[in-house]
Design an enzyme around this catalytic site. Structure first.
Site, mmCIF file in Angstrom:
data_model
loop_
_atom_site.group_PDB
_atom_site.id
_atom_site.type_symbol
_atom_site.label_atom_id
_atom_site.label_comp_id
_atom_site.label_asym_id
_atom_site.label_seq_id
_atom_site.Cartn_x
_atom_site.Cartn_y
_atom_site.Cartn_z
ATOM 1 N N SER A 29 -4.683 -4.883 -5.547
ATOM 2 C CA SER A 29 -5.905 -4.081 -5.379
ATOM 3 C C SER A 29 -6.468 -3.635 -6.715
ATOM 4 O O SER A 29 -5.775 -2.976 -7.488
ATOM 5 C CB SER A 29 -5.595 -2.797 -4.590
ATOM 6 O OG SER A 29 -5.412 -3.081 -3.256
ATOM 7 N N HIS A 60 -10.086 -6.800 -2.242
ATOM 8 C CA HIS A 60 -9.369 -8.080 -2.261
ATOM 9 C C HIS A 60 -10.383 -9.184 -1.943
ATOM 10 O O HIS A 60 -10.959 -9.192 -0.863
ATOM 11 C CB HIS A 60 -8.273 -8.116 -1.193
ATOM 12 C CG HIS A 60 -7.080 -7.285 -1.512
ATOM 13 N ND1 HIS A 60 -5.944 -7.815 -2.058
ATOM 14 C CD2 HIS A 60 -6.841 -5.966 -1.371
ATOM 15 C CE1 HIS A 60 -5.052 -6.848 -2.226
ATOM 16 N NE2 HIS A 60 -5.578 -5.713 -1.820
ATOM 17 N N HIS A 82 -1.271 -8.627 4.140
ATOM 18 C CA HIS A 82 -0.393 -7.469 4.308
ATOM 19 C C HIS A 82 0.093 -7.411 5.754
ATOM 20 O O HIS A 82 -0.635 -7.804 6.662
ATOM 21 C CB HIS A 82 -1.146 -6.167 4.017
ATOM 22 C CG HIS A 82 -1.779 -6.100 2.675
ATOM 23 N ND1 HIS A 82 -3.009 -6.669 2.410
ATOM 24 C CD2 HIS A 82 -1.366 -5.543 1.505
ATOM 25 C CE1 HIS A 82 -3.312 -6.462 1.128
ATOM 26 N NE2 HIS A 82 -2.332 -5.787 0.564
ATOM 27 N N TYR A 84 0.295 -4.754 7.473
ATOM 28 C CA TYR A 84 -0.518 -3.800 8.242
ATOM 29 C C TYR A 84 -1.804 -4.412 8.782
ATOM 30 O O TYR A 84 -2.456 -3.846 9.643
ATOM 31 C CB TYR A 84 -0.823 -2.530 7.421
ATOM 32 C CG TYR A 84 -1.650 -2.759 6.172
ATOM 33 C CD1 TYR A 84 -2.999 -3.071 6.234
ATOM 34 C CD2 TYR A 84 -1.066 -2.644 4.909
ATOM 35 C CE1 TYR A 84 -3.750 -3.276 5.090
ATOM 36 C CE2 TYR A 84 -1.793 -2.844 3.758
ATOM 37 C CZ TYR A 84 -3.142 -3.165 3.866
ATOM 38 O OH TYR A 84 -3.871 -3.381 2.723
ATOM 39 N N GLU A 85 -2.171 -5.604 8.279
ATOM 40 C CA GLU A 85 -3.347 -6.278 8.839
ATOM 41 C C GLU A 85 -3.021 -6.901 10.197
ATOM 42 O O GLU A 85 -3.911 -7.390 10.880
ATOM 43 C CB GLU A 85 -3.835 -7.361 7.874
ATOM 44 C CG GLU A 85 -4.402 -6.798 6.578
ATOM 45 C CD GLU A 85 -4.721 -7.892 5.569
ATOM 46 O OE1 GLU A 85 -5.850 -8.382 5.574
ATOM 47 O OE2 GLU A 85 -3.807 -8.259 4.787
ATOM 48 N N ALA A 112 -0.938 -2.299 -6.605
ATOM 49 C CA ALA A 112 -1.224 -0.881 -6.819
ATOM 50 C C ALA A 112 -0.144 -0.125 -6.064
ATOM 51 O O ALA A 112 0.232 -0.523 -4.960
ATOM 52 C CB ALA A 112 -2.594 -0.542 -6.263
ATOM 53 N N MET A 210 2.473 -1.129 -0.273
ATOM 54 C CA MET A 210 2.426 -1.812 1.028
ATOM 55 C C MET A 210 2.435 -3.334 0.901
ATOM 56 O O MET A 210 1.985 -4.029 1.816
ATOM 57 C CB MET A 210 1.172 -1.365 1.793
ATOM 58 C CG MET A 210 1.038 0.138 1.938
ATOM 59 S SD MET A 210 -0.515 0.574 2.742
ATOM 60 C CE MET A 210 -0.603 2.330 2.372
ATOM 61 N N SER A 211 2.928 -3.842 -0.222
ATOM 62 C CA SER A 211 2.863 -5.299 -0.411
ATOM 63 C C SER A 211 4.079 -5.802 -1.189
ATOM 64 O O SER A 211 5.118 -5.143 -1.232
ATOM 65 C CB SER A 211 1.576 -5.666 -1.176
ATOM 66 O OG SER A 211 1.662 -5.188 -2.511
ATOM 67 N N ASN A 234 -1.744 6.441 -8.270
ATOM 68 C CA ASN A 234 -1.772 7.836 -7.796
ATOM 69 C C ASN A 234 -0.342 8.329 -7.706
ATOM 70 O O ASN A 234 0.582 7.525 -7.642
ATOM 71 C CB ASN A 234 -2.423 7.891 -6.400
ATOM 72 C CG ASN A 234 -1.689 6.979 -5.416
ATOM 73 O OD1 ASN A 234 -1.901 5.760 -5.409
ATOM 74 N ND2 ASN A 234 -0.823 7.547 -4.610
ATOM 75 N N HIS A 246 -8.038 5.402 -0.640
ATOM 76 C CA HIS A 246 -8.146 4.058 -1.221
ATOM 77 C C HIS A 246 -9.103 4.038 -2.423
ATOM 78 O O HIS A 246 -8.903 3.256 -3.354
ATOM 79 C CB HIS A 246 -8.600 3.074 -0.133
ATOM 80 C CG HIS A 246 -8.523 1.626 -0.536
ATOM 81 N ND1 HIS A 246 -7.361 1.029 -0.976
ATOM 82 C CD2 HIS A 246 -9.470 0.646 -0.559
ATOM 83 C CE1 HIS A 246 -7.594 -0.251 -1.258
ATOM 84 N NE2 HIS A 246 -8.867 -0.506 -1.017
HETATM 85 N N1 HPA Z 1 1.513 4.604 -1.075
HETATM 86 C C1 HPA Z 1 1.501 3.352 -0.599
HETATM 87 N N2 HPA Z 1 0.768 2.391 -1.099
HETATM 88 C C2 HPA Z 1 0.003 2.670 -2.166
HETATM 89 C C3 HPA Z 1 -0.047 3.948 -2.721
HETATM 90 C C4 HPA Z 1 0.759 4.962 -2.143
HETATM 91 O O1 HPA Z 1 0.774 6.134 -2.586
HETATM 92 N N3 HPA Z 1 -0.916 3.890 -3.773
HETATM 93 C C5 HPA Z 1 -1.351 2.606 -3.833
HETATM 94 N N4 HPA Z 1 -0.812 1.866 -2.858
#
Ligand code: HPA
Length: 271
Positions: A29, A60, A82, A84-85, A112, A210-211, A234, A246
């Protein structure tokens, strides 16, 4: 998905590029900046490739970009799948398996991630030394494809020490500070709860996302040499008194873009 499905994908791409990549890189991302910097890119939209599912996530793009970086032939993959998709887990084998079938030897996963380690800051880059699969899923479940790898495969040295050393050197020589740590995958699509993050810290995680883990499993299965880099976009949930979103993830990864591109170029040059 079976061997023929993956083979059809790589045959289609081969028919367009007529060449073999040495290195394959999944751009996470907001990290697709590398694709904008390269010379003579040959782009193939995922949509055109047979058997390829749709990419649905903002930030993406969904394209293979075959290009030259620092004299090496590189396959960039801008956009990934992913769990989650709602994809079946084996869909997450596509990018590593296609990389392997196209001839790549080295597989680099970028992402990310949220910082779980309290000494991390948004904007940090973390070299992934190992991972924890906390997704409750696995892309390698289902029938094994012996042409790609063994049913049972080793994960004790999944992240290549050799590549980690080259990343460290590239960081040093270019004054790019690098963190190192363990990446934990959570399925998403929600960001984690503060209690989950506390638990993940106790489990040994430094970053959460998440990847990457499914792709690394498939890449390891088919014998690619692997490394991974997380952009800490973050601090994970509950560390700061603010909700996660996001936009922040994309904003931070855009801020880190130049540093990330410089590191990747220096790294590729040394391979
Ligand atoms: N958690 C999960 N996935 C992420 C995060 C997070 O804090 N930041 C970027 N992708």
């Amino acid at each position: 998905m079976d061997y023929d499905d993956f083979k059809q994908m790589s045959d289609y791409i081969k028919s367009k590029i007529n060449d073999e990549p040495e290195v394959a890189i999944i751009l996470g991302s907001g990290l697709s900046g590398l694709a904008e910097e390269v010379k003579n890119p040959m782009k193939i939209s995922y949509e055109k490739v047979p058997n390829m599912p749709k990419v649905t996530v903002e930030g993406h793009k969904g394209e293979f970009i075959f290009c030259d970086i620092e004299g090496k032939k590189v396959l960039l993959m801008s956009g990934r799948f992913h769990l989650y998709e709602g994809h079946k887990p084996d869909v997450l084998r596509i990018l590593p398996y296609v990389s392997k079938l196209l001839g790549a030897k080295i597989f680099i996963a970028t992402n990310a991630a949220g910082g779980v380690n309290l000494s991390f800051k948004p904007g940090d880059l973390m070299v992934i030394k190992d991972h924890i699969n906390y997704s409750f899923s696995n892309p390698m479940m289902g029938e094994n494809i012996p042409k790609m790898g063994d049913r049972f495969f080793d994960m004790s040295m999944a992240y290549s020490k050799r590549l980690i050393d080259i990343l460290r050197q590239s960081g040093k020589e270019n004054d790019i500070a690098l963190k190192e740590g363990v990446y934990l995958m959570y399925s998403g699509p929600n960001y984690e709860t503060p209690s989950e993050i506390k638990a993940f810290r106790i489990l040994g995680a430094d970053a959460v996302g998440m990847s990457t883990v499914p792709e690394v499993l498939a890449a390891r299965h088919c014998g690619l040499e692997i490394c991974g880099i997380s952009c800490i976009t973050n601090m994970a949930a509950g560390i700061l008194e603010k909700p996660l979103n996001h936009e922040e993830v994309i904003q931070t990864s855009n801020m880190v873009k130049d540093k990330f591109v410089e590191l990747m170029k220096a790294f590729i040059k040394k391979l």
